[in-house]
Design a protein around this motif. Sequence first.
Motif, short mmCIF file in Angstrom:
data_model
loop_
_atom_site.label_atom_id
_atom_site.label_comp_id
_atom_site.label_asym_id
_atom_site.label_seq_id
_atom_site.Cartn_x
_atom_site.Cartn_y
_atom_site.Cartn_z
N GLN A 53 0.84 -1.20 0.00
CA GLN A 53 0.00 0.00 0.00
C GLN A 53 0.88 1.26 0.00
O GLN A 53 0.60 2.23 -0.70
CB GLN A 53 -0.90 -0.01 1.24
CG GLN A 53 -1.97 1.06 1.26
CD GLN A 53 -2.90 0.90 2.48
OE1 GLN A 53 -2.82 -0.10 3.20
NE2 GLN A 53 -3.75 1.88 2.71
N SER A 54 1.94 1.22 0.77
CA SER A 54 2.86 2.35 0.81
C SER A 54 3.55 2.55 -0.54
O SER A 54 3.66 3.68 -1.05
CB SER A 54 3.91 2.15 1.90
OG SER A 54 4.91 3.14 1.84
N ILE A 55 4.03 1.45 -1.12
CA ILE A 55 4.71 1.54 -2.42
C ILE A 55 3.77 2.10 -3.48
O ILE A 55 4.15 2.95 -4.29
CB ILE A 55 5.25 0.15 -2.85
CG1 ILE A 55 6.39 -0.28 -1.91
CG2 ILE A 55 5.72 0.18 -4.29
CD1 ILE A 55 6.88 -1.69 -2.14
N LYS A 56 2.53 1.65 -3.46
CA LYS A 56 1.54 2.13 -4.44
C LYS A 56 1.31 3.64 -4.28
O LYS A 56 1.33 4.40 -5.26
CB LYS A 56 0.22 1.37 -4.27
CG LYS A 56 -0.88 1.75 -5.28
CD LYS A 56 -2.09 0.84 -5.09
CE LYS A 56 -3.17 1.13 -6.15
NZ LYS A 56 -3.78 2.46 -5.99
N TYR A 57 1.11 4.08 -3.03
CA TYR A 57 0.85 5.50 -2.78
C TYR A 57 2.07 6.34 -3.19
O TYR A 57 1.93 7.39 -3.83
CB TYR A 57 0.53 5.72 -1.30
CG TYR A 57 0.29 7.18 -0.95
CD1 TYR A 57 -0.94 7.78 -1.17
CD2 TYR A 57 1.31 7.96 -0.39
CE1 TYR A 57 -1.16 9.12 -0.86
CE2 TYR A 57 1.10 9.30 -0.08
CZ TYR A 57 -0.13 9.87 -0.31
OH TYR A 57 -0.35 11.19 -0.02
N MET A 58 3.25 5.87 -2.84
CA MET A 58 4.47 6.63 -3.17
C MET A 58 4.72 6.65 -4.67
O MET A 58 5.18 7.66 -5.22
CB MET A 58 5.68 6.04 -2.44
CG MET A 58 5.65 6.23 -0.95
SD MET A 58 7.22 5.80 -0.17
CE MET A 58 8.19 7.27 -0.56
N THR A 59 4.44 5.55 -5.34
CA THR A 59 4.62 5.51 -6.80
C THR A 59 3.69 6.49 -7.48
O THR A 59 4.07 7.21 -8.41
CB THR A 59 4.38 4.08 -7.33
OG1 THR A 59 5.28 3.17 -6.69
CG2 THR A 59 4.60 4.02 -8.83
N GLU A 60 2.45 6.57 -7.00
CA GLU A 60 1.47 7.48 -7.60
C GLU A 60 1.84 8.94 -7.37
O GLU A 60 1.55 9.79 -8.22
CB GLU A 60 0.07 7.19 -7.01
CG GLU A 60 -0.51 5.87 -7.47
CD GLU A 60 -1.79 5.50 -6.74
OE1 GLU A 60 -2.13 6.21 -5.76
OE2 GLU A 60 -2.45 4.52 -7.14
N THR A 61 2.45 9.25 -6.24
CA THR A 61 2.77 10.65 -5.94
C THR A 61 4.17 11.05 -6.39
O THR A 61 4.42 12.22 -6.70
CB THR A 61 2.64 10.93 -4.43
OG1 THR A 61 3.35 9.93 -3.70
CG2 THR A 61 1.18 10.93 -4.01
N LEU A 62 5.10 10.07 -6.43
CA LEU A 62 6.48 10.38 -6.80
C LEU A 62 6.84 9.95 -8.21
O LEU A 62 7.83 10.41 -8.77
CB LEU A 62 7.45 9.72 -5.81
CG LEU A 62 7.34 10.16 -4.35
CD1 LEU A 62 8.27 9.33 -3.48
CD2 LEU A 62 7.67 11.64 -4.21
N GLY A 63 6.08 9.01 -8.77
CA GLY A 63 6.30 8.63 -10.15
C GLY A 63 7.44 7.67 -10.40
O GLY A 63 7.83 7.48 -11.55
N ASP A 64 7.98 7.06 -9.38
CA ASP A 64 9.12 6.16 -9.55
C ASP A 64 8.95 4.97 -8.62
O ASP A 64 9.11 5.09 -7.40
CB ASP A 64 10.43 6.90 -9.24
CG ASP A 64 11.67 6.09 -9.61
OD1 ASP A 64 11.63 4.86 -9.49
OD2 ASP A 64 12.68 6.71 -10.00
N GLU A 65 8.65 3.82 -9.20
CA GLU A 65 8.38 2.64 -8.38
C GLU A 65 9.61 2.16 -7.62
O GLU A 65 9.50 1.71 -6.48
CB GLU A 65 7.84 1.51 -9.29
CG GLU A 65 7.18 0.37 -8.54
CD GLU A 65 8.17 -0.72 -8.11
OE1 GLU A 65 7.85 -1.50 -7.19
OE2 GLU A 65 9.26 -0.76 -8.71
N SER A 66 10.79 2.28 -8.22
CA SER A 66 11.99 1.81 -7.52
C SER A 66 12.30 2.70 -6.32
O SER A 66 12.70 2.20 -5.26
CB SER A 66 13.19 1.79 -8.49
OG SER A 66 13.51 3.09 -8.94
N VAL A 67 12.11 4.00 -6.46
CA VAL A 67 12.29 4.92 -5.31
C VAL A 67 11.25 4.61 -4.25
O VAL A 67 11.55 4.57 -3.05
CB VAL A 67 12.18 6.39 -5.77
CG1 VAL A 67 12.09 7.33 -4.57
CG2 VAL A 67 13.38 6.76 -6.63
#
Length: 605
Positions: free
Chosen positions: A519-533
């Motif tokens: 859930q955290s990775i999904k939220y961060m990917t959506e807001t930051l645009g980088d799945e690896s970050v």
Amino acid sequence: MKHRITLGALAAAVLLAYAPVHANAAAAKPAVAEKASAKSSEAAKKQFWALADEYYDAIATFDPVGASQNGDNRFDDQLGTALWPATRAKQFDLYRAFTKRLHAIPRGKLNSGDRTSYDVMAYELKNYLASEPFPDHLLPIDQMSSMPVTLANFAGGDGAQPLTTVKEYEAYLSRLNQLPGWIDQAIVNMKEGMGKGITQPKALIEAALPQFQKLVSDTPEKNIYYTPVTKFPASFSDADKQRLSAAYRATVADKLNPALSKLSTFIEKEYLPACRTSTGWSALPNGAAWYKVRIADSTTTSKGAEEIHQTGLREVARIQAEYAKLGPKLGYNGPAAGLPTWVAQQPKFFPFKTEDEVQAVYRKLNDVLDTKLPSMFTLIPKAKLDLRLEPELSRDTASDHYTAPALDGSRPGVFWSVVTDPTKYGSPGMTTLFLHEGKPGHHFHIALMQELDMPKFRKFGGNNAFTEGWALYAETLGKEMGLFEDPAQYFGHLNDEMLRAVRLVVDTGMHAKGWTREQSIKYMTETLGDESVARNQTERYMAWPAQALSYKTGALKIQELRAKAEKALGSKFTLAKFHAIVLGDGTLPLALLETKVDAWIAATR
């Protein structure tokens, strides 16, 4: 009759004769009192500084590697025994004793600077004792930090432990000889944690396992801990080279390789299968209270997880509104939340082919800042800032970071850039990153601390809310220096701000609100645009609960105090003076910083 003196005249003569004496005596009383007061103040000062030195040495002896990383190399031959339960118990007994002795010192007799140090020590001791019920020692390794990897990163001599003299080679070798004992105790602790349900999340240990496997070598000569032997200074005698070569070879072959092999096997076969599948700290026994203590320690405030979570959501919305204004300037006309993803897909923002090209940008920026910062700062550290690449061993899991200079000036402050693949190193965030990790961020704060007249525990200690808050605030100065006129660099600034805002959301989400890793990775990917970050940062927060909350909390407080000072002082406000007030007494809990700024405002107004 000429010599006859009446009784009245005699009395008058006596009074006249003694009048000056009585006047002097009256005048002397304040002088005597003042002298006694000065003597009392000097005694209190000596008492406090002696206690402060003893307090610092107790901390440094407990965590000597931490002392090295903070620039104090007096303990470079020690690993410490913080993992041992008996040592840990004695340390908390020491904290209680220090608290009692501190309160016995008359604070009112100290000068202003020492009263500040007194208050900081009282704050630190309270925080240390608050953590006593929570068994951090049962979680000795994660993918972000562990003693074997830390020592491996010292092996090149470019890190916090210098390797330039025979004595320094012997100090590092001493630490290597103590590492097998540390590993044995770490395994004992992890087994105890397994029995109590106190383990790391499985995802973190899966990321950490390859690090430990890489530390085992076929021959001593191929081992990273043998690296110092391949870099002997030319000044070493042949006899010292032969002796040290033999000693390092024996230590690696007979002690380190077997111990590291044992550790990696234990992690793979026993610990990893027993690791928890949950994400947050609240899943641990007494985890909610544990996380609360970590929040207080990290932010130096009494803020709760929900309040911090809501602050994060507000900051995310504010920054996305800035994205909406900036997008068209970059050639993007989609939804604001999609700007980071779009930027991450544009080849023009990834112009590098080699590590040297990346470093060249940072070197040029360093030169530019040398011309701009003097107008904003009167307090500038004497220590130089060096720019280096992160050692290869830890590049996969490390973040760009700063290490402090040595107290004796033998080593500069260092900005470490993590360049795993130059072709994937984005250029938009480089200016903001350097302002944070280099100058005027960590370098202007941490290096300056070592030059201030304050006890060692202040020079080498501190708290994350001030340290990271200052560095994040320092990023915002790029706009005032004209460094964000390039829309791509301004995006990089906003994107880093977004990272810090998102941290407030996902850290509290995972550790207090039941969010999963996914859930955290999904939220961060959506807001930051980088799945690896998003994955890397999520796992960092899983390993270091609440540490990420310090950045925004501290920065928002410094920005709030600056705005208050600007409004109150008007034309009397100067930015250089404000920065000197913030930095001039070293690291402070945020409440003490606010008190200091308020006093400056009152005195200036």
